[in-house]
Scaffold this motif. Sequence first.
Motif, mmCIF file in Angstrom:
data_model
loop_
_atom_site.group_PDB
_atom_site.id
_atom_site.type_symbol
_atom_site.label_atom_id
_atom_site.label_comp_id
_atom_site.label_asym_id
_atom_site.label_seq_id
_atom_site.Cartn_x
_atom_site.Cartn_y
_atom_site.Cartn_z
ATOM 1 N N ALA A 9 -11.823 -25.782 2.784
ATOM 2 C CA ALA A 9 -11.196 -24.954 1.754
ATOM 3 C C ALA A 9 -11.403 -23.468 2.042
ATOM 4 C CB ALA A 9 -11.779 -25.303 0.390
ATOM 5 N N THR A 10 -10.430 -22.650 1.658
ATOM 6 C CA THR A 10 -10.649 -21.208 1.627
ATOM 7 C C THR A 10 -10.916 -20.770 0.184
ATOM 8 O OG1 THR A 10 -8.280 -20.819 1.474
ATOM 9 C CG2 THR A 10 -9.240 -20.768 3.659
ATOM 10 N N MET A 14 -16.625 -19.417 11.161
ATOM 11 C CA MET A 14 -17.816 -18.887 10.472
ATOM 12 C C MET A 14 -19.098 -19.435 11.085
ATOM 13 S SD MET A 14 -17.291 -18.593 6.374
ATOM 14 C CE MET A 14 -16.793 -20.269 6.098
ATOM 15 N N ARG A 15 -19.119 -20.759 11.286
ATOM 16 C CA ARG A 15 -20.333 -21.372 11.830
ATOM 17 C C ARG A 15 -20.595 -20.919 13.262
ATOM 18 N NH1 ARG A 15 -19.248 -25.731 8.252
ATOM 19 N NH2 ARG A 15 -17.588 -26.492 9.599
ATOM 20 N N PHE A 25 -16.028 -27.573 -0.764
ATOM 21 C CA PHE A 25 -15.542 -26.383 -0.069
ATOM 22 C C PHE A 25 -15.679 -26.554 1.446
ATOM 23 C CE2 PHE A 25 -16.467 -22.121 1.700
ATOM 24 C CZ PHE A 25 -15.298 -21.467 1.346
ATOM 25 N N CYS A 26 -16.848 -27.017 1.887
ATOM 26 C CA CYS A 26 -17.088 -27.155 3.335
ATOM 27 C C CYS A 26 -16.303 -28.329 3.923
ATOM 28 C CB CYS A 26 -18.570 -27.332 3.626
ATOM 29 S SG CYS A 26 -19.547 -25.893 3.190
ATOM 30 N N PRO A 84 -8.967 -14.162 9.092
ATOM 31 C CA PRO A 84 -9.759 -13.674 7.960
ATOM 32 C C PRO A 84 -11.228 -13.457 8.340
ATOM 33 C CG PRO A 84 -8.653 -15.744 7.385
ATOM 34 C CD PRO A 84 -8.325 -15.461 8.811
ATOM 35 N N VAL A 85 -11.762 -14.302 9.191
ATOM 36 C CA VAL A 85 -13.145 -14.106 9.642
ATOM 37 C C VAL A 85 -13.133 -13.865 11.144
ATOM 38 C CG1 VAL A 85 -15.412 -15.170 9.911
ATOM 39 C CG2 VAL A 85 -14.137 -15.505 7.786
ATOM 40 N N HIS A 114 -13.667 -22.388 8.810
ATOM 41 C CA HIS A 114 -15.048 -22.859 8.669
ATOM 42 C C HIS A 114 -15.718 -22.984 10.046
ATOM 43 C CE1 HIS A 114 -15.531 -23.817 4.323
ATOM 44 N NE2 HIS A 114 -14.215 -23.768 4.376
ATOM 45 N N ARG A 148 -15.089 -12.112 3.631
ATOM 46 C CA ARG A 148 -14.609 -11.799 4.976
ATOM 47 C C ARG A 148 -15.524 -10.817 5.682
ATOM 48 N NH1 ARG A 148 -8.178 -11.150 4.629
ATOM 49 N NH2 ARG A 148 -8.684 -10.162 6.591
ATOM 50 N N LYS A 172 -18.639 -12.680 6.618
ATOM 51 C CA LYS A 172 -18.341 -13.877 7.421
ATOM 52 C C LYS A 172 -19.071 -15.102 6.901
ATOM 53 C CE LYS A 172 -18.474 -10.535 11.066
ATOM 54 N NZ LYS A 172 -19.138 -10.050 12.254
ATOM 55 N N ALA A 173 -19.060 -15.278 5.595
ATOM 56 C CA ALA A 173 -19.824 -16.372 4.990
ATOM 57 C C ALA A 173 -19.173 -16.786 3.671
ATOM 58 C CB ALA A 173 -21.250 -15.908 4.728
ATOM 59 N N PRO A 174 -19.440 -18.021 3.220
ATOM 60 C CA PRO A 174 -18.964 -18.411 1.897
ATOM 61 C C PRO A 174 -19.655 -17.597 0.809
ATOM 62 C CG PRO A 174 -19.629 -20.339 3.172
ATOM 63 C CD PRO A 174 -20.106 -19.124 3.917
ATOM 64 N N LEU A 191 -14.222 -17.100 0.661
ATOM 65 C CA LEU A 191 -14.759 -16.498 1.874
ATOM 66 C C LEU A 191 -15.087 -15.032 1.636
ATOM 67 C CD1 LEU A 191 -12.048 -17.726 4.408
ATOM 68 C CD2 LEU A 191 -14.313 -18.722 4.054
ATOM 69 N N SER A 196 -25.320 -18.836 3.772
ATOM 70 C CA SER A 196 -25.113 -18.820 5.220
ATOM 71 C C SER A 196 -24.221 -19.991 5.602
ATOM 72 C CB SER A 196 -26.452 -18.955 5.947
ATOM 73 O OG SER A 196 -26.225 -19.417 7.257
ATOM 74 N N PRO A 197 -23.230 -19.765 6.494
ATOM 75 C CA PRO A 197 -22.366 -20.881 6.902
ATOM 76 C C PRO A 197 -23.135 -21.967 7.652
ATOM 77 C CG PRO A 197 -21.835 -18.884 8.147
ATOM 78 C CD PRO A 197 -22.831 -18.498 7.103
ATOM 79 N N MET A 198 -24.367 -21.666 8.036
ATOM 80 C CA MET A 198 -25.172 -22.669 8.729
ATOM 81 C C MET A 198 -25.841 -23.627 7.744
ATOM 82 S SD MET A 198 -24.858 -21.679 11.921
ATOM 83 C CE MET A 198 -26.235 -22.032 12.981
#
Lengths: 288, 361
Positions: free
Chosen positions: B179-180, A110-111, B174-175, A186-187, A107, B107, B110-112, B105, B141-143
Amino acid sequence: MIYGDKNTGVIVQGATGRQGAFHIDLMNRYSESVGGKGVVAGVTPGKGGQEIHGVPVYNSVREALLEHDASVSVLFVPGFAAGDSIMEAAYNGLELVVAITEHIPVHDTMRAISYAGLEGCSVIGPNCPGTMSPGELKLGIMPAQLAMRGNVGVISRSGTLTYEVVNELSRAEIGQSTIVGIGGDPVIGETFVNVLERFEKDPETKAVVLIGEVGGNLEEEGASFSNLPLVTYIAGVSAPPEKRMGHAGAIVAGGEGDAGSKIRRLESIGITVAEKPSDIPVLVREIL
Amino acid sequence: MKLLEYEAKDIFKKYGIPVAEGLVVKKTDDPGINVCNLGDEVVIKAQVDVGGRGKAGGVVICSAGEAQDRIREMFVRDIKGIPVETILVEEKLPITDEYYVSITLDRSKKAPVILFSAEGGVDIEETAKKNPDALRRVRVSPMLDDIPDFMMREMLRDSPKELSAVVKSLYRVFCKSDATLAEINPLVTTEKGVYAADAKIIVDDNALNRQGISVNRDLTERERLAEELGFSYVELEGSIGVIGNGAGLTMSTLDMIEYYGGKAANFLDVGGGADRARVCSAVKLVAGMEGVEVIVVNLLGGITRCDEVAAGIVEAGVPQKVVVRLAGTNEAEGKRILSEKGYQMLDSMEEVVKFAVGEVA
């Protein structure tokens, strides 16, 4: 040279740790041998004022850049703090972060990558050996003595397997333009696609060796984009499902990403797949 | 690391995701447990980490009166070879409809990514194959720390709006839980409201520490020992032990073994910069596995020094034959140490592998 040359200034984040200090020395020995600029400053919060192998250490990227000219950071910061450090580098205007660090929570990765993108900063890795352009620039931990300057680009998700292949290529007198270890997580920031795009614009690179492994579908995605002649090798044909083979990304889950189907998909789009690493030089000669 | 259903549901409760009333029963607990407050009918669920738990007899529906007997029965059997240590007893929900939601993810982006289907309660991979349109995907977006409302509308379409709050909470789970994978299958509607009838969370192995998890249960004891020593280690079923440095090179060594018709006993990556002591414990660890007849050591020295590797192999002094390929830093010294002790050395990965396969044939 797709990430810089002799004149590229480099800082190291996480400079005072065992790995950081060791590799500042190796990177600077390499830059001296090729007449390059090398690592000009180190950054470790709270450790400013020290010197590591003659390289001054600062408390922040901002302070380092006030005194030195650099566009790239090589990162050895421990996993729990690495995401923050990537963002610090991007915020301060660096163009590239090479994240060597292993075990960064995904996580955070990703961020950090998403944020770096906003600032126009590329990230190689994490969990990667870095990149080198033989005779010009070494960013990271690749053993420089195996490489030889030439026209073949190498992209890989793995560290030592890259060295194995580079070693085979050099022994067969096939030199490399730039070698990029994109990392086993993975990322990751720079993917096969991004690196191949850079190789396509690079006048030095005439062919590319792409070394992949089980997990995900980044290899196929990359290969289908490329106009350069390619040879690929996929490690993990014998990997059992659901087991993590060392790299966090190397897991065959839900039937996706197993080596067999990966190889079939690559061959179906006309890409040469080497059965063994030792077959790679011969196959490269055929496409050069 | 995979969490068990009841552990995942404990996290769900903290984030306001409704779950059925339930009781956790351990094998060591008093068997005279009272389940009357869960209603007339209860669901008894074995807390084991296996797919297809229901079909394997790990989920039983019965009356509250029968519950004690059913619980006792479940504790003495195993589900697909895994003994039952913990049971979750729940009220039986009066289910109207079943949905599927998971967050994982993406992959390549690069985002959930959130997956939603109005056809829940079934094998979602089957649904994805048979009717790909039934599975909706949206990337976040992961942001962002919340799913935008329009995305929820896009995803749910004709499904009940009440599901939205649960999906949004699942995204927070999840965040915040690193979690994956966070999955609810099925997510159910009842007259009393929406419930997570099952729960699955996989926590990122790189974040176990900050999630307060000290032991990774997914590993066997030997794998855990290897992790403490700083190795990446996976047990397999063959007779050729494998030690390499770097995940890719080690994986490739395993592939070569298969290519030449052998079977690897394990995957062991000693990591970068392994010294004498680490190599020694790696060799001993692999030699200690049942059925290992020969050990292949394939090391390419960069940070790793060949003389240290050689000294470690000699120090381990295991009974099995050890075949070695060493190249790189301090190679000559390493080879000298090994040849003095009569170890078999070969110059390439291919040669050591062929030799080892020949030994066990």
